[in-house]
Design an enzyme around this catalytic site. Structure first.
Site, PDB file in Angstrom:
ATOM      1  N   LYS A  79       0.778  -1.282   0.040  1.00  0.00           N
ATOM      2  CA  LYS A  79       0.174  -0.121   0.118  1.00  0.00           C
ATOM      3  C   LYS A  79       0.746   1.302  -0.352  1.00  0.00           C
ATOM      4  CE  LYS A  79      -3.727   2.852   2.735  1.00  0.00           C
ATOM      5  NZ  LYS A  79      -4.680   1.953   4.066  1.00  0.00           N
ATOM      6  N   SER A 162      -9.901   2.006   2.919  1.00  0.00           N
ATOM      7  CA  SER A 162      -8.579   2.765   1.801  1.00  0.00           C
ATOM      8  C   SER A 162      -7.671   2.256   1.393  1.00  0.00           C
ATOM      9  CB  SER A 162      -8.022   3.759   3.014  1.00  0.00           C
ATOM     10  OG  SER A 162      -7.445   3.107   3.062  1.00  0.00           O
ATOM     11  N   SER A 186      -9.722  -0.384   7.239  1.00  0.00           N
ATOM     12  CA  SER A 186      -9.462  -0.181   5.891  1.00  0.00           C
ATOM     13  C   SER A 186      -8.738  -1.312   5.571  1.00  0.00           C
ATOM     14  CB  SER A 186      -8.116   1.300   5.391  1.00  0.00           C
ATOM     15  OG  SER A 186      -8.495   2.287   5.708  1.00  0.00           O
TER      16      SER A 186
HETATM   17  N1  GLN Z   1     -13.299   4.832   6.560  1.00  0.00           N
HETATM   18  C1  GLN Z   1     -12.348   5.058   7.529  1.00  0.00           C
HETATM   19  C2  GLN Z   1     -12.254   6.583   7.342  1.00  0.00           C
HETATM   20  O1  GLN Z   1     -12.133   6.956   6.764  1.00  0.00           O
HETATM   21  C3  GLN Z   1     -11.392   4.562   7.936  1.00  0.00           C
HETATM   22  C4  GLN Z   1     -10.160   4.318   6.781  1.00  0.00           C
HETATM   23  C5  GLN Z   1      -9.126   3.882   7.612  1.00  0.00           C
HETATM   24  O2  GLN Z   1      -9.123   2.560   7.912  1.00  0.00           O
HETATM   25  N2  GLN Z   1      -7.631   4.086   6.894  1.00  0.00           N
HETATM   26  O3  GLN Z   1     -11.552   6.719   8.084  1.00  0.00           O
END
Ligand code: GLN
Length: 508
Positions: A79, A162, A186
């Site tokens: 990532k 994400s 994420s």
């Molecule tokens: N969807 C969550 C956010 O937008 C989690 C994102 C994540 O885990 N990086 O913050």
């Protein structure tokens, strides 16, 4: 065997490399060709053939020497939140376009093959960097500066986020495994939307050194792969104490494969989960839960029961509060972490400006996307004098209460289960301009993140969409602190007995 290489998982590829049935170079080239063929998915945002092939040659040298690194030559991709020497590191943001780190993140180094005269890590060969929401803020991958990733199960749908590039690449078999990061879901949610297996370990298991920070008290690295067994292999290599991360847990190295395989007292081949108590929080099964998600999760739970587990009712009464608590605390931490991107210390600098303040303002206005700006503003607001007590402090107190609720559950059960997300992957663009709708959909992943608990996403079959079985549903399993081995054990038992995790999207 070249025609079927992409169908093999991490363990099978490591064995094929070790027996010299295939070389690391051949593997790297075969997967690189697949990545090219599936470029329309937009899963990768940085490639460098020379760097990949150099790593593959090094792996082949080490293999020829009989080196013991466990994953020598196995292809992987990271990532773009992990910094890497060999590829630019952008966190999906224009702010960091072209940024090169002078070092590899600890997780990258531990999985990697090293350079000549450096000790090798586990020996994986990196194929490049994977697309993600900007600074990991989002749940659809649509906030990436580099454009959305497409879900291999339906290219008109999002892969989740994400870590959308990581999950899509694994599902399309562009890599056998990938790294992800999970702040509020994420790893779990994109793995669930793409039919992959992913684990977010306990906070502190994987070093955050070299992970571009979003919300430091939540951020955790973890693997996304095609099975719990492969996740166990990767996590054993990624995790462990690191002096360069002050929040890293000081524990001896863990062998998650052994923990995953260890037989439970009283278990048998037919009932490997005998005696395991799985708690079902009633808040994780609300009436409006999409029927197809409900059905798939219930089928997976019935299977766990058949394997010997008992299902018990538990309660997580503050589940709904996890959303406002997280969306105060995570932006608060982000507003502080992202202050370093000012065009001087790090990041994009505006070409034209009047004075220093104007330079900061223009650089940040140009470099950050809309969701990141929204979070910086919310975070700054909740931390500001006069609002701190009402928002930030209050949220911190609730965070502790949510963690305590989990401990009350774990008095009655060993693992907690529920859905990963309230629905299957949505259509690209469907989220529109309403960020709150997206925040609400994080309801089932946020509680474990607030508590710092380990949690997994395990494929639970396909949900019918418009009458046809089409999109993956993820079962979430949550464990108590440092119970990664037990999580992987349960997921592995499920995957030995079912084939939901082996389903492949049409056209892959
Ligand atoms: N969807 C969550 C956010 O937008 C989690 C994102 C994540 O885990 N990086 O913050």
């Amino acid at each position: 065997m070249s025609g079927e290489l992409h169908t093999l998982g991490v363990a099978a590829l490591a064995a094929a490399l070790r027996s010299r049935a295939v070389s690391a170079l051949e593997l790297a080239q075969a997967f690189a060709q697949r990545i090219d063929a599936y470029a329309a998915l937009n899963a990768f945002i940085a490639r460098d053939e020379a760097a990949t092939l150099a790593q593959a040659r090094r792996a082949d040298e080490l293999l020829a020497r009989g080196d013991a690194a466990p994953l020598l030559g196995v292809p992987i991709a990271h990532k773009d939140v992990f910094v890497t020497r060999d590829w630019p590191s952008t966190a999906g943001s224009k702010m960091l376009q072209g940024y090169r780190s002078p070092f590899d993140a600890t997780v990258v180094a531990r999985l990697g093959v090293g350079r000549v005269d450096e000790p090798a890590g586990a020996g994986c060969v990196s194929l490049g960097k994977l697309n993600c929401d900007e600074f990991a803020m989002g749940s659809t991958n649509e906030s990436s500066f580099f454009g959305p990733v497409r879900n291999p199960w339906d290219r008109e749908r999002v892969p989740g986020g994400s870590s959308g590039g990581s999950a899509a690449a694994v599902a399309a078999r562009l890599v056998p495994a990938a790294t992800g990061t999970d702040t509020g879901g994420s790893i779990r949610q994109p793995a669930g939307f793409c039919g992959a297996t992913g684990i977010k370990p306990t906070y502190g298991v994987c070093s955050r050194h070299g992970m571009i920070a979003f919300a430091s008290s939540f951020d955790q690295a973890g693997p996304i792969a095609r099975s719990a067994a492969d996740c166990a292999l990767l996590l054993s290599a990624m995790g462990g104490f690191d002096v360069r991360d002050a929040t890293s847990a000081e524990r001896p190295p863990q062998d998650y494969v052994a923990q995953m395989q260890a037989a439970r007292a009283g278990a048998s081949a037919a009932r490997p989960l005998q005696g395991l108590r799985i708690g079902l929080p009633r808040e994780f099964f609300p009436t409006p839960l999409a029927g197809e998600v409900q059905a798939a999760v219930r089928a997976a739970l019935a299977e766990l029961q058949r394997l010997g587990a008992t299902l018990v009712d538990v309660a997580l009464p503050r589940t709904e509060l996890a959303i406002p608590v997280y969306y105060i605390l995570a932006p608060a931490e982000a507003s502080s972490n992202l202050s370093r991107f000012d065009g001087v210390r790090y990041g994009h600098r505006a070409a034209q400006y009047d004075d220093l303040l104007d330079m900061y303002c223009k650089s940040r206005a140009e470099g950050f996307g809309i969701e990141v700006k929204r979070r910086i503003m919310i975070g700054t607001y909740v931390l500001s004098h006069g609002y701190y007590d009402a928002y930030y402090l209050q949220a911190q107190k609730l965070r502790r209460m949510i963690a305590d609720d989990f401990q009350a559950c774990f008095a009655a059960c060993d693992l907690i289960a529920g859905p990963v997300a309230p629905s299957v992957a949505g259509r690209l663009g469907a989220q529109g301009d309403d960020p709150v709708q997206a925040y609400l959909a994080d309801i089932f992943t946020l509680p474990a993140s607030l508590a710092g608990l380990p949690a997994m996403s395990v494929p639970a079959g396909l949900a019918a969409v418009d009458g046809a079985p089409a999109l993956p549903v993820g079962l979430q399993l949550i464990g108590n602190y440092f119970q990664e081995g037990l999580l992987l054990h349960a997921a592995h038992a499920l995957q030995q007995a079912t084939d939901w995790h082996t389903a492949v999207p049409t056209g892959v």
